[in-house]
Design an enzyme around this catalytic site. Structure first.
Site, short mmCIF file in Angstrom:
data_model
loop_
_atom_site.label_atom_id
_atom_site.label_comp_id
_atom_site.label_asym_id
_atom_site.label_seq_id
_atom_site.Cartn_x
_atom_site.Cartn_y
_atom_site.Cartn_z
N ARG A 75 1.30 -1.45 0.39
CA ARG A 75 0.32 0.19 0.15
C ARG A 75 0.83 0.87 -0.21
NH1 ARG A 75 -2.29 -3.99 3.45
NH2 ARG A 75 -4.09 -4.59 2.70
N HIS A 78 -2.46 -0.25 8.65
CA HIS A 78 -3.68 -0.29 7.80
C HIS A 78 -2.63 -0.73 6.36
CE1 HIS A 78 -7.15 -2.72 5.16
NE2 HIS A 78 -6.15 -1.63 4.08
N1 LIG Z 1 -9.24 0.94 2.82
C1 LIG Z 1 -8.79 0.10 2.84
O1 LIG Z 1 -9.09 -0.47 3.58
C2 LIG Z 1 -8.92 -0.01 1.38
C3 LIG Z 1 -8.35 0.53 0.31
N2 LIG Z 1 -8.08 0.45 -0.96
C4 LIG Z 1 -8.27 1.47 -2.18
O2 LIG Z 1 -8.96 2.85 -3.00
C5 LIG Z 1 -8.49 2.98 -3.95
C6 LIG Z 1 -9.65 2.56 -4.82
O3 LIG Z 1 -9.70 1.50 -5.16
P1 LIG Z 1 -10.10 0.89 -6.46
O4 LIG Z 1 -11.57 1.24 -6.42
O5 LIG Z 1 -9.70 -0.83 -6.61
O6 LIG Z 1 -9.50 1.48 -8.15
P2 LIG Z 1 -10.05 1.74 -9.37
O7 LIG Z 1 -9.00 2.37 -9.97
O8 LIG Z 1 -10.96 0.88 -9.36
O9 LIG Z 1 -10.93 3.45 -8.96
C7 LIG Z 1 -10.45 4.42 -8.47
C8 LIG Z 1 -10.98 5.43 -8.69
O10 LIG Z 1 -10.06 7.28 -8.82
C9 LIG Z 1 -10.53 7.84 -9.30
N3 LIG Z 1 -9.70 8.94 -9.62
C10 LIG Z 1 -7.99 9.08 -9.79
N4 LIG Z 1 -7.84 10.59 -9.47
C11 LIG Z 1 -9.03 10.96 -9.41
C12 LIG Z 1 -9.25 12.31 -9.16
N5 LIG Z 1 -8.53 13.29 -9.11
N6 LIG Z 1 -10.34 12.88 -8.58
C13 LIG Z 1 -11.47 12.65 -8.85
N7 LIG Z 1 -11.10 10.43 -9.19
C14 LIG Z 1 -10.26 10.34 -9.55
C15 LIG Z 1 -10.06 6.98 -10.77
O11 LIG Z 1 -10.72 7.63 -12.57
C16 LIG Z 1 -10.17 5.93 -10.71
O12 LIG Z 1 -11.90 6.09 -11.06
C17 LIG Z 1 -7.21 2.56 -3.91
O13 LIG Z 1 -6.03 3.37 -3.10
C18 LIG Z 1 -6.58 1.22 -3.26
O14 LIG Z 1 -5.46 0.76 -2.35
C19 LIG Z 1 -8.22 -0.70 -1.20
C20 LIG Z 1 -9.46 -1.37 -0.90
C21 LIG Z 1 -9.16 -2.01 0.55
C1 LIG Z 2 -6.88 -3.20 -0.56
C2 LIG Z 2 -6.91 -3.08 1.19
O1 LIG Z 2 -6.49 -1.50 1.75
C3 LIG Z 2 -7.61 -4.28 1.89
O2 LIG Z 2 -8.09 -4.44 0.51
O3 LIG Z 2 -7.12 -4.45 2.31
#
Ligand SMILES: NC(=O)C1=CN([C@@H]2O[C@H](COP(=O)(O)OP(=O)(O)OC[C@H]3O[C@@H](n4cnc5c(N)ncnc54)[C@H](O)[C@@H]3O)[C@@H](O)[C@H]2O)C=CC1
Ligand SMILES: CC(=O)C(=O)O
Length: 274
Positions: A87, A174
């Site tokens: 991450r 995390h």
């Molecule tokens: N905290 C947690 O437990 C978790 C966190 N995540 C994180 O969530 C984030 C998103 O993951 P996904 O949805 O799978 O990725 P994704 O690539 O499917 O979606 C990300 C979206 O952000 C948009 N984006 C990028 N720059 C932008 C901006 N300046 N303004 C508005 N939109 C913008 C993109 O166009 C894209 O649609 C990642 O950083 C991932 O690591 C994912 C799963 C769990």
């Molecule tokens: C991608 C991520 O941060 C999670 O699933 O824990």
């Protein structure tokens, strides 16, 4: 119908799954999705709106200025890990995205709550606290809530009991340096060691399973979304319905947040109020 407004910045896998979970749980009345990918965002709104008859939610595409009006803004915008990435590898790219999102949203409403989900979530939460200028207790991250849920499931499965009978918390990052709070793990009020004797090797194995769960899912399907959506929805429900839950979180110094008691200093040293 809920009268509450939530904005989600980033309408990719995670943002859209959070939107769907919020909708199904009837947490929100007005949902705004924002993404730099205009076409994707419009398609997500169209697709989600086919499900709104279940909950009578208004869902629409918006801008960062529209998001400013929301009570809670969930930030999922940014890059995700490729198989093998940590991450923390995302920090440079996602800091730039976060900065542009927050700059685009300013000025914030006084009582705005920002809920960070994009990774590395704890670092970005701390950065958002600084950049936004909002009181720290209004800028939260999903922290180790999802990790704690994963740990709880492993233990409940071992014990052959319901998840909700196990109270287990992952603390710290995390991410790869996370740590299981074994001394605070209880089962229906009993310390874990009274109901399940685990060798140091078994503890290590359980901690590793928990730590590595996301990586295993990402290696197979490219992303995770359902667990984080459930965790984020839990946080939103707690905030909106003033549930006063104490949940693992990484925006606060103590690593825990109470999601209730707005306007009343009711939490004490283990949490923070907003
Ligand atoms: N905290 C947690 O437990 C978790 C966190 N995540 C994180 O969530 C984030 C998103 O993951 P996904 O949805 O799978 O990725 P994704 O690539 O499917 O979606 C990300 C979206 O952000 C948009 N984006 C990028 N720059 C932008 C901006 N300046 N303004 C508005 N939109 C913008 C993109 O166009 C894209 O649609 C990642 O950083 C991932 O690591 C994912 C799963 C769990
Ligand atoms: C991608 C991520 O941060 C999670 O699933 O824990």
């Amino acid at each position: 119908m809920s009268a509450h407004t939530i904005a989600i910045i980033g309408a990719g896998s995670v943002g859209s799954t959070i939107a769907h979970t919020l909708l199904l749980r009837r947490v929100v009345g007005d949902l705004i999705l924002v993404d730099i990918d205009d076409k994707l965002c419009r398609a997500q709104v169209d697709d989600l709106s086919d499900g709104t008859f279940l909950a009578n939610v208004r869902i629409r595409q918006g801008t960062l200025a529209d998001a400013r009006r929301a009570e809670i803004t969930i930030i999922t915008a940014g890059a995700k890990q490729r198989p093998g990435d940590t991450r923390l590898d995302l920090i440079d790219r996602n800091f730039k995205v976060l900065k542009s999102v927050l700059d685009g949203m300013k000025p914030f409403r006084e009582d705005a709550v920002l809920l960070l989900v994009a990774n590395p979530v704890d670092v970005l939460t701390a950065m958002a606290q600084r950049i936004s200028g909002l009181p720290k207790n209004q800028v939260l991250g999903s922290g180790t809530l999802l990790d704690s849920v994963r740990l709880t499931r492993v233990l409940a499965h071992k014990l052959k009991i319901a998840d909700r009978s196990v109270q287990a918390t992952v603390i710290g990052e995390h991410g790869d340096s996370q740590c299981v709070a074994w001394s605070a793990t209880t089962v229906a009020g009993q310390h874990l060691s009274n109901v399940l004797l685990l060798s140091p090797e078994e503890r290590f194995e359980i901690a590793e399973l928990t730590r590595n769960k996301a990586g295993a899912i990402i290696a197979a399907k490219g992303f995770t979304s359902f667990g984080v959506a459930a965790a984020t929805t839990t946080l939103c429900e707690s905030i909106i319905f003033d549930q006063r839950q104490v949940l693992p979180e990484r925006g606060s110094r103590d690593g825990a947040v109470s999601t209730g008691g707005r306007g009343e200093d009711s939490v004490g040293k283990f949490g923070k109020k907003y």
